[in-house]
Design an enzyme around this catalytic site. Structure first.
Site, PDB file in Angstrom:
ATOM      1  N   ASN A 209       0.865  -1.147  -0.124  1.00 48.41           N
ATOM      2  CA  ASN A 209       0.076   0.150  -0.258  1.00 48.41           C
ATOM      3  C   ASN A 209       0.969   1.134   0.003  1.00 48.41           C
ATOM      4  O   ASN A 209       1.937   1.331   0.488  1.00 48.41           O
ATOM      5  CB  ASN A 209      -0.956  -0.076   1.372  1.00 48.41           C
ATOM      6  CG  ASN A 209      -1.888  -1.055   0.937  1.00 48.41           C
ATOM      7  OD1 ASN A 209      -2.500  -1.082   0.063  1.00 48.41           O
ATOM      8  ND2 ASN A 209      -2.570  -1.464   2.366  1.00 48.41           N
ATOM      9  N   ASP A 278      -4.807  -5.631   2.444  1.00 49.28           N
ATOM     10  CA  ASP A 278      -5.861  -6.628   2.613  1.00 49.28           C
ATOM     11  C   ASP A 278      -5.701  -7.867   2.210  1.00 49.28           C
ATOM     12  O   ASP A 278      -6.045  -8.884   2.815  1.00 49.28           O
ATOM     13  CB  ASP A 278      -7.076  -5.906   1.951  1.00 49.28           C
ATOM     14  CG  ASP A 278      -7.404  -4.745   2.770  1.00 49.28           C
ATOM     15  OD1 ASP A 278      -7.404  -4.714   3.869  1.00 49.28           O
ATOM     16  OD2 ASP A 278      -7.740  -3.702   2.007  1.00 49.28           O
ATOM     17  N   ILE A 307      -5.715  -6.968  11.807  1.00 46.42           N
ATOM     18  CA  ILE A 307      -4.923  -6.936  13.152  1.00 46.42           C
ATOM     19  C   ILE A 307      -5.736  -6.427  14.432  1.00 46.42           C
ATOM     20  O   ILE A 307      -5.781  -6.739  15.456  1.00 46.42           O
ATOM     21  CB  ILE A 307      -3.470  -6.397  12.861  1.00 46.42           C
ATOM     22  CG1 ILE A 307      -2.643  -7.191  11.727  1.00 46.42           C
ATOM     23  CG2 ILE A 307      -2.638  -6.284  14.036  1.00 46.42           C
ATOM     24  CD1 ILE A 307      -1.663  -6.493  11.130  1.00 46.42           C
ATOM     25  N   LYS A 341     -16.011  -2.021  13.765  1.00 44.24           N
ATOM     26  CA  LYS A 341     -14.783  -2.642  14.548  1.00 44.24           C
ATOM     27  C   LYS A 341     -14.845  -2.411  16.024  1.00 44.24           C
ATOM     28  O   LYS A 341     -14.087  -2.989  16.656  1.00 44.24           O
ATOM     29  CB  LYS A 341     -13.726  -1.798  14.245  1.00 44.24           C
ATOM     30  CG  LYS A 341     -13.235  -2.005  12.539  1.00 44.24           C
ATOM     31  CD  LYS A 341     -12.004  -1.317  12.050  1.00 44.24           C
ATOM     32  CE  LYS A 341     -11.615  -1.803  10.801  1.00 44.24           C
ATOM     33  NZ  LYS A 341     -10.815  -2.846  10.438  1.00 44.24           N
TER      34      LYS A 341
HETATM   35  O1  C5P Z   1     -11.163  -1.695   7.389  1.00 45.89           O
HETATM   36  P1  C5P Z   1     -10.033  -1.055   7.008  1.00 45.89           P
HETATM   37  O2  C5P Z   1      -8.460  -1.815   6.553  1.00 45.89           O
HETATM   38  O3  C5P Z   1     -10.151   0.283   6.352  1.00 45.89           O
HETATM   39  O4  C5P Z   1      -9.492  -0.376   8.660  1.00 45.89           O
HETATM   40  C1  C5P Z   1      -8.532   0.368   8.891  1.00 45.89           C
HETATM   41  C2  C5P Z   1      -7.917   0.335  10.270  1.00 45.89           C
HETATM   42  O5  C5P Z   1      -7.756  -1.020  10.624  1.00 45.89           O
HETATM   43  C3  C5P Z   1      -6.721   0.836  10.348  1.00 45.89           C
HETATM   44  O6  C5P Z   1      -6.624   1.353  11.669  1.00 45.89           O
HETATM   45  C4  C5P Z   1      -5.738  -0.426  10.346  1.00 45.89           C
HETATM   46  O7  C5P Z   1      -4.596   0.081  10.700  1.00 45.89           O
HETATM   47  C5  C5P Z   1      -6.401  -1.297  10.888  1.00 45.89           C
HETATM   48  N1  C5P Z   1      -6.071  -2.633   9.897  1.00 45.89           N
HETATM   49  C6  C5P Z   1      -5.404  -3.823  10.595  1.00 45.89           C
HETATM   50  N2  C5P Z   1      -5.440  -4.810   9.856  1.00 45.89           N
HETATM   51  C7  C5P Z   1      -5.704  -5.055   8.529  1.00 45.89           C
HETATM   52  C8  C5P Z   1      -6.490  -4.120   8.055  1.00 45.89           C
HETATM   53  C9  C5P Z   1      -6.698  -2.707   8.808  1.00 45.89           C
HETATM   54  O8  C5P Z   1      -5.236  -3.517  11.794  1.00 45.89           O
HETATM   55  N3  C5P Z   1      -5.564  -6.108   8.040  1.00 45.89           N
END
Ligand code: C5P
Length: 401
Positions: A209, A278, A307, A341
């Protein structure tokens, strides 16, 4: 301007590191502070008062018996008109004098007569630093509420290698700026993720990313400045580790997840700033995928674990903060994400100006509603986020009792 309107009294004692204090004055002034310098006689052998006078734009004091100033009471006015007294470099002899309340020259006298906080940046040979007398003096000074900046480990002017070098002017500046920040999170432990993750396709390629890591590193710095003990788990970025922060480098989402889960117990706060990929390739190939025009490769993707969701699901989770970068409908999507969340605070970021800049515009979403922040430098925004976290943490504690 990190030190706007701050009045800093800078003491310079005799040591080769004194030449670096000229740069320190320049940095203080550049950050909006006024700096007034007092030197010991020994310091004047290493660097001249004229250098400091030129850089600070103010008269430099070297003599206790200078009767042209304030009826000779330089030692009284010097620190009365300062928000902090910083002594850099602070020699072993000077440290010994301050620890024992000795006032036998201008700088030691005005240090004893101060009514502002004292910060010392020691600079000495490693044996002097290790000497039990210096150890005792440093312990005494710490117990007296004096802040000790450094020293660093490394090559010394005498050619030896060890602990005792003065930390660099930029590091002193960072510590002085941190010193002035309110300690909203004193005694708390904070775990922070930052940067992107990089998911290997083969040994030389991967999926990632766009993320510079700047916001996550600013959050780590701000959390440390507010008094928290900070662990920062970062994907591949090119950012210096903020002072006092312990950093763990990872590459993939799975590595980030294990590092986070290993560190999660005992944390009060978890801030997920990382832009975690993702998806990852189902399996990275051991060797470089060769180009074959007739059969372009297909990469099978599998989903990475969330995470943040894993931390929220822990039996006794820390206070969790998420980030939501959206390219449209920020308010709607971010608040939805916060509820989905099950986290008390989400930081929304409308992606419009690209990535990697030093400024940002954010909106905080919590149970009280929305708070817009910025546009402002990322470190300023990060400090505001710490303030908000501290308020929400207090409310949470009250709610529990
Ligand atoms: O669902 P989304 O990816 O938009 O959520 C973003 C939040 O979730 C951010 O705080 C990101 O650091 C955390 N996140 C994570 N692990 C993932 C995807 C997102 O901790 N695989």
């Amino acid at each position: 301007m990190e030190l706007a309107e701050k009045r800093i009294a800078l003491g310079v004692t005799g040591g080769i590191a004194a030449y670096k204090s000229a740069e320190l004055v320049r940095l203080f002034v550049k950050q909006g502070a006024s700096a007034r310098v007092a030197m010991t006689r020994a310091a004047t052998h290493f660097i001249t008062p004229t250098t400091f006078q030129t850089l600070s734009g103010k008269r430099v004091f070297t003599d206790l018996w200078d009767n042209t100033v304030d009826n000779g009471l330089t030692h009284i006015s010097f620190s009365r008109e300062a928000d902090a007294l910083v002594v850099a470099p602070a020699s072993a002899n000077f440290i010994a004098k301050v620890a024992n309340g000795i006032a036998d020259d201008l700088l030691s006298t005005l240090t004893l007569a101060r009514d502002c906080p004292l910060l010392l940046a020691p600079a000495m040979n490693r044996q002097m630093w290790k000497n039990p007398a210096t150890r005792r003096n440093i312990a005494t000074l710490r117990a007296d509420g004096v802040t000790i900046l450094g020293p660093a480990d490394g090559e010394q002017a005498c050619g030896e290698i060890g602990e005792g070098r003065m930390i660099e002017p930029e590091e002193i500046l960072e510590d002085v700026v941190a010193f002035f920040q309110p300690k909203h999170l004193a005694g708390k432990k904070a775990l922070i993720t930052a940067g992107p993750t990089f998911e290997m396709i083969d040994p030389v390629r991967g999926i990632t990313n766009l993320s510079s890591g700047k916001m996550g590193f600013a959050i780590a710095r701000a959390a440390r400045e507010s008094g928290a003990e900070v662990t920062l788990i970062s994907g591949p970025v090119n950012q210096p580790t903020p002072r006092g922060v312990s950093r763990i480098d990872v590459t993939t989402a799975l590595e980030m997840r294990s590092a986070v889960l290993r560190q999660a117990s005992g944390q009060d706060i978890f801030i997920a700033v990382a832009a975690v990929a993702d998806y990852r390739p189902e399996a990275a190939t051991a060797h470089k995928v060769k180009k074959d025009a007739s059969a372009p490769p297909t990469i099978n993707l599998v989903q990475n674990p969330d995470i943040l969701a894993d931390v929220v699901a822990l039996p006794d989770p820390p206070f969790c903060v998420g980030f939501a970068a959206e390219s449209q409908n920020l308010a709607e999507y971010a608040e939805k994400k916060r509820r989905a969340k099950k986290i008390p605070l989400i930081v929304g970021n409308l992606i419009q100006d690209g990535f990697g800049g030093d400024e940002n515009t954010l909106v905080l979403f919590d149970e009280h509603g929305q708070t817009p922040l910025g546009p402002a430098p990322k470190i300023r925004l990060a400090r505001k986020i710490m303030e908000r976290i501290a308020i929400l943490l207090k409310e949470k504690n009250h709610a529990t009792y």
